[in-house]
Each structure stands twice: as C-alpha cells, then as structure tokens.
Design an enzyme around this catalytic site. Structure first.
Site: not given
Ligand code: PGA
Length: 265
Positions: A13, A15, A105, A107, A183, A223
């Site tokens: 992803n 983003k 998601h 977010e 994140g 992460s």
């Molecule tokens: P991250 O994000 O690997 O940066 O923690 C995962 C995600 O939001 O799908």
C-alpha cells in the site's frame, strides 16, 4: 491451518506516495527484482497499490516486466456505478486496470469518515465487478489498551463483510491491521496478530461456514518489514501481509523473498 489453496498475498500500500513519474521509475526498479522472485514460487501473489493517479503508469511498467502473479490494486473506490460523485472512482473504472482494491483502510475510516456500512457497500460492489476486495479492520490504541480488541473485531467483521453473496465469499481478503501498529514501527507479535486472525477466521466461519473459513485469506498489516515477515508467515493462520512504509522501499522485495522462504517454491 495454512492450506495450499490459500496462496500467500503480499500487498504493498503505497498510500499517498509517488505520482505517475516517480511511480513508473520505482515500479520499474522493484519489478526487475520481483518478477524473477515471483516466477520461482507458485505460492505467492504480490499486489502493488499505488495512488489512483499513478495506476496507469504502474500498469504500463507491469506490462513491460510482466508476471501474472504480480497484480495491480487500488487503495479505495466508491460503490456507485457512475454519476455525480466528484473525485470518486467507480468499480468498473477500477476493474479496467486492477484485480484488487483496498477497502476500509483505517486511514480512510479515521480521516475520511468511512463507516463499516460504507465499507460493506464498497465490498459488495467490488465483488460484483470481479475485483478482489482487501477489507481492512483493526482496533484503535485506546480500544487495545482497554482490552476491547475482540469486541471491536467482531463488530467490524459483522458490519464490514457481512451479507456477502455465498458464491463470492472466498474471494474476499481480510487485512487485520491494529491501528497502534500502523506506521509506528511497533508491529504486533506474530502470536498476538495470529490470535486475532484465528478469531477473525472463526467469525468468518460462523457467518459463511467452515469451507469458506478455511479458504478466506487473512493478512496482517502494521509495521511489517523484511525483519519480521518470517515470523508472521510462520503462523498457520496468517496468509500474508499488507505492507505500508516498507512497500515504497527496496525492502518490499526482501519481504517477498522472505515470504517465499516460508511458503516454498
Ligand atoms: P505500515 O502501514 O506498514 O507503514 O505500518 C500498513 C498499512 O497501513 O497498511
């Protein structure tokens, strides 16, 4: 239990990173490593999910360095077929370029007010259009601290991927992404994520039967890096990962490599 039918999925992803120009360059770079890797194992699918405006550029790069198990995914879409919905993407538009779409998601839920009900409508629309929905669920840090993880997961499961047509349930992919792990560099443990994922599989079985529960793929997200993917993949109920930060780095290739070491050639 992992079954051979549950081909592992490593989805990246991106983003809100990489416009068309940068996306083309980066996709070209990682594809030159990814294609031979994925070629070597029939047990993995890798899905790249760039921002909507960069989908065509990445698709172009994928045509130049092609492998059928490296797929293109969108990060979001709307559920209506067409019309006056400024800024949105219709499922039929997404399905022209993509095999998959990330839905709900955290977010999108946190910053754009997406509810479980909206995610459910989008999931149904994706399935109608032959798109593989990757439906995200996961608890907030305060809910985790209050020991409410199971409650939250049960409610999100019921409302986000409830009411699916029987013939399509096996196509759904679920991503368990605890928000406190996204994140932050603080990934869940494989044991902790595995426990919740086993619970999601159980809930899915209650909704759609044992056969569907055995077939549905459930990913972990939060992460994930090449340092911890091996542990997640070793858990019998974890079928892959939704990768954020590490998917816009060469580490994504290492994540795929480590996954293949676990799932085999
Ligand atoms: P991250 O994000 O690997 O940066 O923690 C995962 C995600 O939001 O799908």
């Amino acid at each position: 239990m992992k079954t051979p039918a549950r081909t592992a999925i490593i989805a990246g992803n991106w983003k809100m990173n990489f416009g068309p120009l940068q996306a083309a360059t980066f996709a070209g770079e990682i594809l030159s490593d990814l294609v031979p890797l994925v070629e070597a194992s029939s047990h993995i699918i890798s899905i790249i999910c760039p921002p909507a405006i960069s989908l065509a550029a990445v698709q172009h790069a994928m045509r130049e360095q092609y492998h059928q198990r490296i797929e293109l995914g969108a990060q979001n879409m709307y559920f209506e077929e067409k019309g006056a919905f400024t800024g949105e993407l219709a499922p039929s538009m997404v399905s022209e370029l993509c095999t998959s779409v990330i839905l709900g998601h955290s977010e999108r839920r946190a910053y754009f007010g997406e509810s479980d009900e909206l995610v459910n409508k989008k999931t149904l629309a994706a399935l109608r259009h032959g798109l593989r929905p990757i439906v995200c669920i996961g608890e907030r840090p305060d809910q985790y601290d209050a020991g409410q993880t199971r409650e939250v997961i049960a409610s999100q499961s019921l409302h986000s991927f409830g009411r699916l047509p029987a013939e399509h349930v096996k196509e759904v992919v679920i991503a368990y992404e605890p928000i406190w792990a996204i994140g932050t560099g603080k990934a869940a443990t494989a044991e902790g994520a595995g426990e919740v994922i086993s619970y999601i599989r159980q809930l899915f079985g209650e909704m759609y039967g044992d056969e569907a529960a055995l077939a549905v793929r459930i990913l972990y997200g939060g992460s994930v890096t090449s340092d911890n993917i091996g542990e997640f993949m070793a858990h019998p109920d974890i079928d892959g990962a939704l990768v954020g930060g590490a998917s816009i780095k060469p580490d994504f290739v290492e994540i795929v490599r480590k996954t293949i070491e676990t799932v085999g050639m």
